[in-house]
Design a protein around this motif. Structure first.
Motif, mmCIF file in Angstrom:
data_model
loop_
_atom_site.group_PDB
_atom_site.id
_atom_site.type_symbol
_atom_site.label_atom_id
_atom_site.label_comp_id
_atom_site.label_asym_id
_atom_site.label_seq_id
_atom_site.Cartn_x
_atom_site.Cartn_y
_atom_site.Cartn_z
ATOM 1 N N LEU A 213 0.838 -1.201 0.000
ATOM 2 C CA LEU A 213 0.000 0.000 0.000
ATOM 3 C C LEU A 213 0.875 1.253 0.000
ATOM 4 N N LEU A 214 1.875 1.236 0.882
ATOM 5 C CA LEU A 214 2.731 2.410 1.009
ATOM 6 C C LEU A 214 3.454 2.702 -0.307
ATOM 7 N N TYR A 215 3.986 1.664 -0.937
ATOM 8 C CA TYR A 215 4.774 1.874 -2.148
ATOM 9 C C TYR A 215 3.904 2.345 -3.306
ATOM 10 N N LEU A 216 2.689 1.806 -3.389
ATOM 11 C CA LEU A 216 1.793 2.266 -4.450
ATOM 12 C C LEU A 216 1.531 3.760 -4.298
ATOM 13 N N PHE A 217 1.252 4.129 -3.070
ATOM 14 C CA PHE A 217 0.983 5.524 -2.776
ATOM 15 C C PHE A 217 2.198 6.388 -3.124
ATOM 16 N N LEU A 218 3.385 5.923 -2.715
ATOM 17 C CA LEU A 218 4.580 6.747 -2.928
ATOM 18 C C LEU A 218 4.939 6.868 -4.390
ATOM 19 N N ILE A 219 4.821 5.776 -5.120
ATOM 20 C CA ILE A 219 5.248 5.837 -6.510
ATOM 21 C C ILE A 219 4.311 6.751 -7.299
ATOM 22 N N THR A 220 3.007 6.697 -6.968
ATOM 23 C CA THR A 220 2.080 7.603 -7.645
ATOM 24 C C THR A 220 2.414 9.051 -7.305
ATOM 25 N N SER A 221 2.606 9.319 -6.027
ATOM 26 C CA SER A 221 2.915 10.691 -5.636
ATOM 27 C C SER A 221 4.199 11.151 -6.306
ATOM 28 N N TYR A 222 5.190 10.254 -6.342
ATOM 29 C CA TYR A 222 6.490 10.634 -6.886
ATOM 30 C C TYR A 222 6.357 11.068 -8.341
ATOM 31 N N ILE A 223 5.702 10.242 -9.134
ATOM 32 C CA ILE A 223 5.589 10.563 -10.561
ATOM 33 C C ILE A 223 4.766 11.829 -10.753
ATOM 34 N N ALA A 224 3.678 11.932 -9.989
ATOM 35 C CA ALA A 224 2.854 13.139 -10.114
ATOM 36 C C ALA A 224 3.667 14.382 -9.773
ATOM 37 N N VAL A 225 4.445 14.307 -8.717
ATOM 38 C CA VAL A 225 5.196 15.497 -8.299
ATOM 39 C C VAL A 225 6.290 15.846 -9.308
ATOM 40 N N LEU A 226 6.887 14.835 -9.920
ATOM 41 C CA LEU A 226 7.897 15.118 -10.946
ATOM 42 C C LEU A 226 7.301 15.964 -12.076
ATOM 43 N N PHE A 227 6.146 15.554 -12.556
ATOM 44 C CA PHE A 227 5.543 16.313 -13.648
ATOM 45 C C PHE A 227 5.060 17.678 -13.149
ATOM 46 N N TYR A 228 4.614 17.710 -11.904
ATOM 47 C CA TYR A 228 4.192 18.986 -11.336
ATOM 48 C C TYR A 228 5.383 19.950 -11.255
ATOM 49 N N LEU A 229 6.539 19.437 -10.795
ATOM 50 C CA LEU A 229 7.734 20.285 -10.716
ATOM 51 C C LEU A 229 8.115 20.803 -12.096
ATOM 52 N N ALA A 230 7.967 19.925 -13.109
ATOM 53 C CA ALA A 230 8.304 20.348 -14.467
ATOM 54 C C ALA A 230 7.391 21.488 -14.911
ATOM 55 N N ARG A 231 6.105 21.381 -14.590
ATOM 56 C CA ARG A 231 5.191 22.457 -14.980
ATOM 57 C C ARG A 231 5.500 23.737 -14.226
ATOM 58 N N GLN A 232 5.780 23.588 -12.934
ATOM 59 C CA GLN A 232 6.115 24.726 -12.086
ATOM 60 C C GLN A 232 7.334 25.471 -12.597
ATOM 61 N N ALA A 233 8.345 24.707 -13.010
ATOM 62 C CA ALA A 233 9.581 25.328 -13.470
ATOM 63 C C ALA A 233 9.258 26.267 -14.609
ATOM 64 N N ALA A 234 8.288 25.872 -15.448
ATOM 65 C CA ALA A 234 7.899 26.718 -16.556
ATOM 66 C C ALA A 234 7.276 28.003 -16.029
ATOM 67 N N ARG A 235 6.399 27.874 -15.060
ATOM 68 C CA ARG A 235 5.668 29.035 -14.617
ATOM 69 C C ARG A 235 6.582 30.088 -14.022
#
Ligand code: HDD
Ligand code: HEM
Ligand code: HEM
Lengths: 457, 342
Positions: free
Chosen positions: A415-437
């Motif tokens: 359960l923990l790893y599923l949660f973390l891996i989803t958060s991790y990937i989501a945050v990576l793309f979020y950081l990429a979008r943020q960097a643009a802004r």
């Protein structure tokens, strides 16, 4: 719930799950640490702020991946004791000191200088800051060195003797530089380089497609694509040599990887199929139209003899997973070759990727992970039924912890790893979008005026 | 107890490694103790205070946790048999601790990198993970001291030690904040420190009373007349430290109002001293056993040749580690600043 399940099986699944989760992050960090050093050098040499912007985004990715890598690694260091006390009991004389050296020479180095690298830039001189970054990178590579020395020794043990059932070291040199170690270390370091190359390229292509075309995006995209294009041929060559080495020391593993059931000469290469262990053959077999191809790439002689699985009764690994995992790894390698070379060519000719290429790169952002996991599954499942090849069977080393306890903790981890891996990937793309802004205005202006093709250096 | 020939490697090497193990665990408990403690206290703080609290541990927490890895590493390397017994007996709390450590370790980074409106959730994860890890460590300690004895009483004791250790970590954490912050946050930290003091003291007392009761061997070690004379300073000093820190904390707000910052470091040193004394007492009781009255260090030790190989590394590398650890603490000396993440 778990009381009817074999505890050894559960312990194996749990160990496999934890290490699989862990390796995802070292695979990124070992390569990324050096890429950050490269960004810093580029900044120092060209003075181009684009490198600083690239560094700023990617150091965040690094910090995040490092944190996940560290905490999942801490789990690993307990797993040997909780899941494989038999392993430590019998092979502790080898495993212990190697893990000990990893902690002493690598973990403290990276963990301590990480603090300075991430938070110290306005407290130490630029020179010391760069030194800290280099030391972190050295730490991650050193840690790969030690852990792979141990793992390779488990695959191809040398330099020891067995007294009263316990393994004792005769020569540390031979233990560390065991026959498969040079191949495995090189292959893994290259794998990490490829993982980060495609992550760089993928995330940058994602920003590119969103219209974010600042200098930092270009810089990271080029770094990723060219790094990938450079490393992948090397990886294929090293992989081939690695296979030759494995044929010499673990022929049963090769037979499983290739789906070869009967010993023979001039064997064709099985491109695809579905190994059927009950009938000792491959269903739906698709063979390469070149006769003797498998013999050729395994022995470098079209007529060479290869032992089939029949030669290893009771001592060969489960065939299906090894066979499939090997094909996945090699398949990803071929994709990487194609995409990175086309990409490098486009970037050289046009200075920017075509949209379809950018989309492909986004699709391949995590292709390194797929190949790394597939590769490790080949290696580890291919070693079965042994834990230390030819010496210690997996079933002898398992812990006596009752199944329900292992099952419960396994569920928690999943359960923990599923949660973390989803958060991790989501945050990576979020950081990429943020960097643009952040430097939004700047890049928009740039994107609207036609850009001269960046001259190639 | 069997007499071992200490002039032989097989005799003295286990002792050296026991010393290293003790050093690693002690340093771990104090260093990771303060950052776990700050995690536990996080729930009570306001939003900006939370950022500052985390800034005060930002550069350190990772290296702090590495001492745990070193401790387990030494246990694994030098005493593989004990490692197996201890970790399989503590399977559940170890798992819970690891899950706690994972949660807080990742939350530390996610909270500033994920979307802003997710931040409160990551803060909660940081708090929950820290608390879970501290409680599990306490539970492990409690179970370990009683030699993993079955029965409700020994489990109750373990639960009590768990609570007390969490309080002890909060004490360390708040004293770290007193050292690293100023203004209202510092005053709140003083209050938190006073709040956690009493449970910590009760915990130390409980461990001191229960340990000799577990084993007649330990009882005899403490309560023979000759021993008692030179052991007596340990509890006495501990009590003294508790009183001292209590008075110091009570007077602190006035000091701060008067602008006197000379002694900001003192509470942390005293609370670390309390941990040190408790540790010494416990180590004295247990020595030379790794599993109470069952497995001693010589029975559990690896082959001398392997230990020797590792010792060479330790002798060369440990001074370097200590050197750059001190260096890193010097770089971030003084009051904490808001973190900029590169
Ligand atoms: C290819 C390399 C590699 C492999 C196969 C492994 N690790 Fe790892 N490990 C690393 C590469 C690494 C790394 C790159 O050094 C770290 C540091 C941060 C990260 O993400 O990975 C790491 C972190 C890390 C940590 C935390 C270190 C710290 O506190 O700073 C521990 C305890 C372990 N690992 C233990 C293990 C064990 C017991 C493994 C095998 C069973 C293992 N790792 C496989
Ligand atoms: C880092 C990438 C690695 C991955 C993805 C990986 C994956 C796996 C998997 C899937 C298994 C289960 C195999 C099976 O049960 O059929 C396994 C087993 C095991 N591996 Fe690895 N492994 C990795 C590295 C290592 C390293 C570096 C070591 C030791 C130094 C190691 C030691 C073991 C042990 C002790 C087992 C348990 C025995 C077993 O179940 O076969 N592994 N690993
Ligand atoms: C055509 C290309 C490739 C070939 C021929 C190849 C060959 C091999 C072989 C034979 C093994 C198993 C060795 C053993 O256990 O004895 C292996 C393992 C592995 N491969 Fe590959 N490989 C290729 C591409 C890749 C790529 C692209 C990646 C990752 C980006 C990768 C990552 C790994 C990893 C992580 C392992 C496990 C660790 C190791 O044994 O080194 N491989 N590879």
């Amino acid at each position: 719930m778990f009381s009817t399940v074999d505890p050894v099986l559960l312990a194996r699944v749990q160990f496999g799950l934890n290490i699989s989760f862990h390796i995802l992050f070292p695979a990124i960090n070992v390569g990324l640490a050096w890429v950050l050093v490269y960004f810093k050098r580029k900044l120092a040499k060209t003075g181009d702020e684009a490198w600083m912007d690239a560094y700023r985004l990617w150091v965040k990715v690094f910090a995040l991946s490092f944190a996940v890598g560290v905490v999942s690694g801490i789990t690993m260091s307990f797993q040997f004791g909780t899941n494989w006390p038999g392993f430590m009991d019998r092979a502790g004389n080898v495993a212990g000191p190697l893990l000990g050296y990893e902690v002493l020479t690598a973990f403290f180095l990276e963990a301590t200088f990480l603090g300075i690298m991430l938070f110290g830039s306005n407290r130490v001189s630029p020179r010391v800051h760069t030194l800290a970054t280099v030391l972190v990178a050295v730490g991650t590579s050193l840690s790969t060195f030690w852990i792979l020395a141990l793992n390779s020794w488990m695959q191809t043990p040398t330099g020891h003797e067995i007294i009263d059932g316990k393994i004792h070291v005769v020569s540390w040199w031979q233990v560390i530089f065991n026959p498969s170690f040079p191949f495995r270390l090189t292959h893994m370091l290259l794998a990490s380089g490829l993982t980060i190359a495609f992550l760089l390229a993928g995330l940058s292509a994602y920003r590119w497609l969103r219209g974010d075309r600042g200098g930092d995006v270009r810089a990271a995209l080029r770094t990723g694509v060219f790094l990938g294009a450079m490393l992948i041929p090397a990886q294929i060559v090293v992989g081939d040599l690695h296979g030759l080495n494995t044929l010499e020391h673990q022929p049963a593993k090769i037979a499983a990887m290739e789906g070869i059931w009967k010993t023979g000469t001039s064997l064709p290469a099985v491109l695809f199929g579905w190994p059927n262990e009950v009938e000792s053959r491959n269903d739906w077999e698709l063979v390469a139209p070149i006769p003797g191809l498998a013999s050729f790439y395994l022995t470098h002689d079209f007529k060479g003899e290869i032992q089939g699985l029949e030669a290893f009764p009771n001592a060969h690994p489960p065939v299906l997973p090894v066979f499939l995992a090997f094909r996945i790894m090699v398949g990803v390698a071929m994709l990487m070759l194609l995409v990175s070379w086309v990409g490098a060519w486009q970037l050289r000719r046009r200075g920017e990727p075509r949209p379809w290429l950018a989309r492909t790169l986004v699709g391949m952002t995590f292709s390194g992970w797929v190949a790394v996991l597939a590769g490790w599954y080949v290696t580890e499942i291919g070693r079965q039924p042994f834990l230390v090849y030819g010496i210690l069977r997996t079933s002898e080393a398992a812990s006596k912890v009752p199944a329900p306890l292992i099952g419960t903790s396994l569920t928690l981890y999943i359960l923990l790893y599923l949660f973390l891996i989803t958060s991790y990937i989501a945050v990576l793309f979020y950081l990429a979008r943020q960097a643009a802004r952040k430097d939004g205005e700047a890049f928009k202006a740039e994107a609207e005026t036609p850009q001269p093709v960046i001259p190639n250096r | 107890m069997q007499i071992h020939d200490l002039s032989q490697p097989a005799g003295w090497l286990p002792l050296v490694f026991l010393g290293l193990l003790a050093l690693a665990m002690l340093v771990y408990v104090i260093l990771d103790g303060y950052d776990l403690g700050i995690g536990i206290l996080l729930r009570r703080a306001g939003d900006e205070e939370k950022d500052m609290m985390i800034a005060s541990i930002g550069p350190f927490w990772d290296a702090n946790e590495t001492w745990l890895v070193l401790g387990v590493g030494i246990l694994l390397t030098a005493f593989p048999i004990a490692h197996g017994i201890i970790l399989t007996s503590l399977y559940l709390p170890v798992t819970l601790m690891l899950i706690g450590l994972i949660l807080r370790g990742v939350a530390f980074d996610f909270r500033v990198k994920a979307r802003a409106h997710h931040k409160p959730w990551w803060n909660r994860a940081f708090y929950t993970g820290s608390l879970l890890a501290s409680l599990s460590q306490g539970l492990m300690l409690g179970r370990y001291i009683t030699g993993f004895a079955p029965g409700v009483a020994s489990w109750l004791f373990a639960v009590f030690v768990a609570l007390a250790l969490a309080a002890g970590y909060s004490l360390l954490g708040s004293c770290w904040l007193i050292l690293k912050t100023s203004g209202t946050l510092q005053l709140r930290a003083v209050r938190w420190a006073r709040g956690s003091l009493w449970l910590t003291a009760l915990g130390v007392a409980a461990v001191s009373v229960v340990t000799p009761m577990v084993s007649s061997r330990i009882f005899d070690k403490w309560f023979t007349l000759d021993n008692l004379v030179w052991l007596f300073p340990i509890p006495l000093l501990t009590a003294g430290l508790f009183l001292w820190i209590e008075r110091l904390l009570r007077a602190f707000p006035d000091r701060q109002a008067a602008g006197d910052t000379r002694h900001d470091w003192l509470p942390f040193v005293i609370s670390a001293g309390i941990f040190l004394l408790a540790f010494i007492g416990l180590a004295y009781s247990l020595f030379p056993f790794l599993v109470v009255d069952r497995v001693d260090i010589w029975q559990a030790a690896s082959a001398p040749k392997s230990l020797m190989f590792l010792l060479v590394g330790v002798v060369i590398v440990l001074p370097a580690i200590l050197f750059y650890t001190v260096y890193a603490y010097r770089v971030f000396w003084g009051k904490a600043h808001p973190l900029s993440y590169y």
